[in-house]
Design a protein around this motif. Structure first.
Motif, mmCIF file in Angstrom:
data_model
loop_
_atom_site.group_PDB
_atom_site.id
_atom_site.type_symbol
_atom_site.label_atom_id
_atom_site.label_comp_id
_atom_site.label_asym_id
_atom_site.label_seq_id
_atom_site.Cartn_x
_atom_site.Cartn_y
_atom_site.Cartn_z
ATOM 1 N N CYS A 1 -25.422 5.286 -4.582
ATOM 2 C CA CYS A 1 -24.775 6.283 -4.184
ATOM 3 C C CYS A 1 -23.163 5.958 -5.088
ATOM 4 O O CYS A 1 -22.291 6.701 -5.022
ATOM 5 C CB CYS A 1 -23.853 5.906 -2.601
ATOM 6 N N VAL A 2 -23.407 4.449 -5.394
ATOM 7 C CA VAL A 2 -22.067 4.650 -6.131
ATOM 8 C C VAL A 2 -22.634 5.100 -7.391
ATOM 9 O O VAL A 2 -21.309 5.502 -8.258
ATOM 10 C CB VAL A 2 -21.942 3.018 -6.622
ATOM 11 N N TYR A 3 -23.205 4.960 -7.891
ATOM 12 C CA TYR A 3 -24.540 5.219 -9.383
ATOM 13 C C TYR A 3 -24.056 7.246 -9.366
ATOM 14 O O TYR A 3 -23.309 7.646 -10.745
ATOM 15 C CB TYR A 3 -25.578 5.323 -9.483
ATOM 16 N N ARG A 4 -24.049 7.926 -8.062
ATOM 17 C CA ARG A 4 -24.283 9.612 -8.187
ATOM 18 C C ARG A 4 -22.175 9.308 -7.850
ATOM 19 O O ARG A 4 -22.459 11.088 -7.653
ATOM 20 C CB ARG A 4 -24.890 9.670 -7.505
ATOM 21 N N GLN A 5 -22.182 8.711 -7.798
ATOM 22 C CA GLN A 5 -20.228 8.989 -7.587
ATOM 23 C C GLN A 5 -20.409 9.616 -6.486
ATOM 24 O O GLN A 5 -18.672 9.569 -6.057
ATOM 25 C CB GLN A 5 -19.619 9.736 -8.645
ATOM 26 N N LYS A 6 -20.819 9.674 -5.527
ATOM 27 C CA LYS A 6 -21.016 9.479 -3.387
ATOM 28 C C LYS A 6 -19.976 8.536 -3.364
ATOM 29 O O LYS A 6 -19.096 9.014 -2.218
ATOM 30 C CB LYS A 6 -22.059 9.799 -3.272
ATOM 31 N N ILE A 7 -20.013 7.847 -3.417
ATOM 32 C CA ILE A 7 -18.386 6.498 -2.899
ATOM 33 C C ILE A 7 -18.183 5.862 -4.207
ATOM 34 O O ILE A 7 -18.465 5.914 -5.458
ATOM 35 C CB ILE A 7 -19.234 5.162 -1.929
ATOM 36 N N ASP A 8 -16.987 5.739 -4.021
ATOM 37 C CA ASP A 8 -15.974 4.789 -5.357
ATOM 38 C C ASP A 8 -16.590 3.607 -5.434
ATOM 39 O O ASP A 8 -16.551 2.802 -4.461
ATOM 40 C CB ASP A 8 -14.407 5.045 -4.424
ATOM 41 N N LYS A 9 -17.079 3.106 -6.701
ATOM 42 C CA LYS A 9 -16.708 2.401 -7.291
ATOM 43 C C LYS A 9 -16.135 0.960 -6.504
ATOM 44 O O LYS A 9 -16.901 -0.049 -5.999
ATOM 45 C CB LYS A 9 -17.289 1.753 -8.156
ATOM 46 N N GLU A 10 -14.941 1.197 -6.574
ATOM 47 C CA GLU A 10 -13.788 0.046 -6.078
ATOM 48 C C GLU A 10 -14.197 -0.148 -4.702
ATOM 49 O O GLU A 10 -13.527 -1.206 -3.894
ATOM 50 C CB GLU A 10 -12.464 0.204 -6.489
ATOM 51 N N PHE A 11 -14.926 0.223 -3.838
ATOM 52 C CA PHE A 11 -14.830 0.027 -2.440
ATOM 53 C C PHE A 11 -16.122 0.430 -1.802
ATOM 54 O O PHE A 11 -16.104 0.136 -0.476
ATOM 55 C CB PHE A 11 -14.097 1.829 -1.715
ATOM 56 N N LYS A 12 -17.132 -0.026 -2.256
ATOM 57 C CA LYS A 12 -18.063 -0.006 -1.810
ATOM 58 C C LYS A 12 -18.611 -1.003 -1.150
ATOM 59 O O LYS A 12 -17.832 -2.196 -1.029
ATOM 60 C CB LYS A 12 -19.075 0.553 -3.164
ATOM 61 N N PRO A 13 -19.648 -0.917 -0.082
ATOM 62 C CA PRO A 13 -19.555 -1.559 1.084
ATOM 63 C C PRO A 13 -20.047 -3.392 -0.133
ATOM 64 O O PRO A 13 -21.422 -3.089 -1.112
ATOM 65 C CB PRO A 13 -20.650 -1.692 1.488
ATOM 66 N N ILE A 14 -19.838 -4.265 -0.131
ATOM 67 C CA ILE A 14 -20.099 -5.488 -0.686
ATOM 68 C C ILE A 14 -22.038 -5.614 -0.357
ATOM 69 O O ILE A 14 -21.684 -5.921 1.338
ATOM 70 C CB ILE A 14 -19.486 -6.677 -0.846
ATOM 71 N N SER A 15 -22.026 -6.522 -0.732
ATOM 72 C CA SER A 15 -23.650 -6.798 -0.303
ATOM 73 C C SER A 15 -23.370 -7.476 1.031
ATOM 74 O O SER A 15 -24.389 -7.702 1.324
ATOM 75 C CB SER A 15 -24.286 -6.971 -1.418
ATOM 76 N N ILE A 16 -22.777 -8.300 0.760
ATOM 77 C CA ILE A 16 -22.631 -9.783 2.276
ATOM 78 C C ILE A 16 -22.754 -9.072 2.912
ATOM 79 O O ILE A 16 -22.550 -8.988 4.442
ATOM 80 C CB ILE A 16 -21.529 -10.899 1.561
ATOM 81 N N ILE A 17 -21.861 -8.017 2.938
ATOM 82 C CA ILE A 17 -21.390 -7.398 4.133
ATOM 83 C C ILE A 17 -23.053 -6.185 4.598
ATOM 84 O O ILE A 17 -23.359 -6.612 5.856
ATOM 85 C CB ILE A 17 -20.778 -6.196 4.647
ATOM 86 N N ILE A 18 -23.169 -6.006 4.175
ATOM 87 C CA ILE A 18 -24.950 -5.200 4.154
ATOM 88 C C ILE A 18 -25.715 -6.337 4.266
ATOM 89 O O ILE A 18 -26.645 -6.110 6.006
ATOM 90 C CB ILE A 18 -24.968 -4.462 2.611
ATOM 91 N N VAL A 19 -25.799 -7.775 4.389
ATOM 92 C CA VAL A 19 -26.734 -8.677 4.791
ATOM 93 C C VAL A 19 -26.088 -8.990 5.960
ATOM 94 O O VAL A 19 -27.433 -9.389 6.591
ATOM 95 C CB VAL A 19 -26.411 -9.279 3.140
ATOM 96 N N THR A 20 -25.210 -9.020 6.289
ATOM 97 C CA THR A 20 -24.785 -9.837 7.255
ATOM 98 C C THR A 20 -24.970 -8.600 8.304
ATOM 99 O O THR A 20 -25.680 -8.750 9.748
ATOM 100 C CB THR A 20 -23.519 -10.109 7.298
#
Lengths: 558, 424
Positions: free
Chosen positions: B274-293
């Motif tokens: 999604c970041v690579y395709r610019q669908k979400i802003d790189k700066e605001f992407k959900p960080i991995s630790i949040i996805i994991v948690t």
């Protein structure tokens, strides 16, 4: 020396030796293809020998159309973009050239492609691929042909207005509040910009350029992107724009990276009216997003190719140029090309036929006010700058105006009265000053740059005469036949050195790179002087230039 | 017994879910008259096969992992020798994705981060002041030109495809009592993971801060071992994998039956796409630790509620469904609690950016759900393959040459001289 196909087949057995005819007299040979892993296939590959090979043409590899925009390094035509055939002139036989190409195809393209090593290569030249996509989608009835951006990439997504300029069908990503919008429309000229229509633009910054692997392909893709990148209020205003007079509005998604940009015209805009030879014709709105080529006309690019961060500061600067003659007019053009935002050009003369051999202007403006005509020409060509013409003598302008708001004065008149008036004006509003002048034949030219607190006239003595490089005989100043006008003899080529020196130092002052007073002279050597007249000698300080074609000499300001 | 915290979160997420992907999966398997679990597994086979393909595609090659491990061990040795610390006073461990088998390749050619935590027994060395301790480590790393970040030193190993994020830390128990109490007032180590709690340096506050990467790893690994796939189905899925002749996987790879870790890896990849395709802003992407948690909490909650699934695809679909609802909003503030450090909110920045990060998270969840729907709506295997690989950015096979025909040595003319570029 023609190609020995049997021998080539022996050297490269994947070549199928049966020749095939291709357009414009070319001959092609199909290549055996490997068994492809999923997603890496293409229908065919050919060695193509164009008409004229080997003497006047180079061999190439063509891939089937299904490879275009799916495989890197494939051009719109299907030609594989690899260095292979060295071409005539390197001593290779036709067979060796074809074999080198086939080996390059195998080793630089096919094997790395199959191994996945070319997968990231779209990102090395993303705009090339985008232009292929744009060309594939283009038709003569497109509502928009291209987009011009005139400012730098925003840091946050924004929804903004732009103008569709007709009949050229160019969208300028700027509204009337931006000075560059009007200037750019002015540059297009009345014939190409007779009408402007408001459009809506979602201007979204990219963290990296788009490639065929990542660019949106459908309306749904674009919707997802807009949903993700615009804030709710922005989404609402972009999706449901307020219409001033009813009717629909063209909406454009502009995706910008700091180095390159991509845009889509969304479907659902107004119908397109196109003027044809037999009258106007209306075409229905688009049914799919139209990819657009985006040209950068922002000064950071047009002026500095993104290599000159000083352009941003120059855009804010106001330079007053006194004199639009053979020195002043090309200097103004250079300042504009260098991105100086505002230039006031003062000159009361109009252009005479004798001027056109060494002036920026030409015969098409004979009889016109120099300041007006220079401003018109430079403004049309260089929208990054705005030249305001003042058709009056420098003296009169200084009588009527102050230097408040001026960041730098260039006195290129060579007139002592003007220097005196500038002195008085600078006493009231201290301002950096550059005085530039040329000696006859441009045997020497001088630039004196003075910071805001250093005056030119010290003890009421004008230094110009003392600073010259040559003691000039009285008859060096010529009189125009049949009238009282006098002139110096020189050519535009000789003056170009002086123009460059003045412009370069003026820009250094604009950039704040010349903190102290400085006197720089361009002095031609004795050989040059002798070619003009036999009785010319250099003054002592300029003698170091004598053995050279010319020498730049820096002296301290007295 | 009242439902657990995670179970409550899941129940809440179920009440608020906007889509029901699981129904799409159920309808797929119902479309075939299923005689047994094995039939169900066969019916869902094409999706499993393709998602398994993606899972392998995004795996960081083992040699790169090995090189990264060598790199952080060499950094540790450098610290011991440069700082004259006793050999046994320092312990270096991988943390984050490197330790939970959820490290994935980036879609472009950018480097991946390997997180390592360097634990130093504060009783054995002279340092007491956190910033002095942090600086001392940085100084010892100087020849590697490290970049200072808030809690770690980032080392770029030229020529290697990774960065090393090196976090100096001390076991919480070795921090002086007064300091520890001050630290723990805000961030309390969860008792269950107390033994692995650390104090790391927070450069912003110039203080020690509680952290527990090892506890986090243990939490994820423990929960991942809980089985939500019904046993018979699991057996069949395993058999299916064997029958499909899937290439032997290197040790660090994760099988699709390890559904929590696969979900973490696939969803992180989806986020990266999604970041690579610019669908979400790189700066605001959900960080991995949040996805994991969020995923691990969801998985744990489902396990606590006794939910089971016939096939990993069903579970993946449910996790995608429930993910957005797992974020808690308390008193107007978003919360994603660190399960090992009480009081630490991984989503703290979501409450300080006018909603940008939360909106990016929601957008990503929406796209994830839409993409899962698209994948599950495909009907025949080639279409499923096309959609899965397109969504997860696995456009072509990276498994090596497909046989490029003539690889015999060929006659080779001498190479032409290099071309020079003229300037216009």
């Amino acid at each position: 020396m023609s190609l020995d196909v049997a021998r080539l087949w022996n050297d490269f057995p994947d070549l199928l030796p049966k020749p095939l005819s291709r357009a414009r007299g070319a001959t092609a040979f199909r290549l055996k293809l490997p068994s492809f892993p999923w997603g890496r296939d293409f229908a065919w590959a050919e060695l193509v020998l164009p008409y004229g090979f080997p003497d006047r043409a180079v061999a190439k590899i063509m891939l089937s159309p299904d490879a275009v925009l799916r495989i890197p390094h494939v051009e719109d035509s299907g030609a594989l973009c690899i260095e292979g055939d060295p071409g005539p002139g390197f001593g290779y036989s036709a067979n060796d050239r074809a074999l080198l190409l086939l080996l390059a195809y195998q080793e630089k393209f096919l094997e790395p492609w199959l191994a996945g090593d070319l997968d990231g290569d779209f990102s090395t030249e993303p705009l090339n691929y985008w232009y292929i996509k744009v060309a594939q989608a283009r038709s003569h009835t497109d509502p928009v042909r291209a987009m011009w951006v005139i400012d730098e990439c925003p840091t946050r997504p924004q929804v903004r207005e732009g103008l569709l300029v007709l009949p050229s069908r160019i969208v300028i990503a700027g509204d009337w509040d931006m000075p560059l919008t009007g200037r750019t429309i002015n540059s297009l000229g009345a014939a190409r910009a007779s009408q402007q229509i408001r459009v809506l633009i979602a201007d979204i910054p990219l963290s990296h350029p788009l490639t065929p692997a990542t660019w949106p392909r459908t309306v749904a893709d674009l919707d997802q992107l807009l949903n993700g990148r615009l804030r709710p209020a922005q989404r609402a205003s972009f999706r449901h724009p307020l219409r001033r007079r009813g009717g629909s509005v063209h909406r454009i998604v502009l995706l910008r990276h700091s180095t390159c940009a991509f845009a889509y015209l969304l479907p659902g805009g107004p119908a397109t009216v196109i003027e044809l030879e037999r009258g106007k014709k209306t075409y229905p709105p688009l049914s799919a997003p139209l990819p657009l080529r985006v040209h950068r006309l922002d000064p950071a690019w047009t002026v500095g190719r993104d290599q000159h961060p000083e352009v941003a500061h120059r855009q804010t600067q106001h330079v007053l140029v006194l004199g639009a003659g053979a020195l002043g007019s090309p200097v103004v053009e250079h300042l504009a090309k260098a991105g100086v935002g505002y230039i006031t050009l003062v000159d009361g003369d109009n252009l005479a036929p004798a001027n056109i051999g060494r002036h920026l202007l030409g015969a098409d403006t004979i009889g016109q006010d120099k300041a007006e005509a220079v401003a018109r020409q430079v403004n049309a060509a260089q929208p990054a700058s705005h030249v305001t013409p003042m058709v009056m003598s420098a003296g009169k302008w200084l009588d009527n105006n102050t230097l408040a708001g001026v960041d730098l004065v260039l006195d290129l008149t060579g007139e002592p009265d003007v220097r005196w008036q500038v002195e008085q004006a600078r006493r009231l509003h201290p301002c950096p000053l550059l005085i530039g002048w040329m000696e006859p034949y441009v045997a020497a030219a001088h630039v004196c740059s003075l910071p805001f607190d250093t005056l030119w006239l010290q003890g009421n003595e004008d230094l110009m005469g003392k600073l010259g490089a040559v003691d000039w005989p009285d008859d060096v100043i010529r009189q125009e036949p049949g009238c009282s006008s006098r002139f110096q003899s020189y050519t535009a080529v000789a003056a170009a050195y002086a123009v460059a020196m003045v412009a370069e130092n003026a820009l250094k002052m604009v950039d704040g790179a010349l903190p102290g007073p400085r006197l720089i002279s361009w002095v031609r050597g004795q050989h040059y002087l002798n070619a003009q007249r036999s009785d010319l000698t250099l003054r002592d300080w300029a003698i170091p230039a004598a053995p050279h074609d010319g020498l730049m000499i820096e002296r301290s300001f007295p | 017994m009242p439902p657990s915290k995670n179970a409550n979160l899941v129940l809440n997420a179920e009440r608020n879910r906007r889509v029901r992907l699981v129904e799409a999966v159920a309808s797929l398997s119902k479309g075939i008259a299923l005689e047994s679990y094995h039939d169900q597994v066969q019916a869902l086979g094409p999706w499993a096969r393709e998602l398994n393909y993606v899972n392998q595609h995004i795996t960081v090659p083992q040699d790169q992992i090995d090189n990264a491990a060598k790199a952080y061990h060499s950094v540790a040795r450098r610290l011991v020798s440069e700082l004259k610390w006793p050999d046994d006073a320092i312990k270096v461990l991988p943390q984050g994705s490197a330790s939970t088998q959820t490290l994935i390749r980036s879609p472009d050619r950018s480097k991946f981060d390997v997180d390592a935590v360097c634990q130093v027994d504060l009783n054995r060395i002279a340092a007491r002041d956190p910033i002095a301790f942090f600086d001392e480590v940085g100084k010892a790393l100087e020849p590697l030109e490290p970049t200072r970040k808030n809690r770690c030193w980032n080392v770029d190993f030229t020529g290697d495809p990774f960065y090393l994020e090196f976090t100096p830390s001390v076991p919480l128990d070795t921090v002086p009592t007064v300091v520890r109490e001050a630290v723990a007032r805000r961030y309390i180590p969860v008792e269950q993971y107390r033994s692995t709690a650390l104090a790391v340096v927070d450069n912003r506050t110039r203080q020690w801060k509680t952290s527990n990467p090892e506890g986090m790893t243990k939490w994820v690994n423990d929960i991942a071992q809980r089985q939500l796939i019904r046993f018979v189905a699991l057996e069949a899925a395993t058999a299916l994998n064997k029958s499909l002749s899937i290439e032997p996987v290197p040790d660090q790879e994760v099988e699709i039956t390890d559904t929590l870790k696969v979900a973490i890896r696939l969803f992180k990849r989806h986020r990266d796409m999604c970041v690579y395709r610019q669908k979400i802003d790189k700066e605001f992407k959900p960080i991995s630790i949040i996805i994991v948690t969020l995923l691990t909490s969801c998985y744990a909650g489902l396990a606590d509620l006794g939910r089971t699934y016939g096939h990993p695809i069903e579970l993946l679909a449910d996790l995608a469904d429930l993910l957005p609802g797992m974020v808690v909003k308390l008193n107007g503030k978003y919360r994603v609690d660190n399960p090992t450090v009480e009081g630490e909110n991984f989503a703290e920045r979501w409450n300080m950016d006018e909603g940008e990060r939360y909106e990016a998270f929601e957008t990503w969840c929406d796209i994830l759900a839409a993409d899962m729907r698209t994948i599950l709506a495909a009907t025949d295997p080639p279409e499923i393959r096309e959609r899965v690989r397109s969504v997860f950015g696995c456009g072509a096979n990276n498994s090596g040459s497909g046989g490029s025909g003539n690889l015999q040595p060929m006659r080779r003319p001498p190479s032409p001289p290099p071309k020079t570029t003229g300037l216009a």
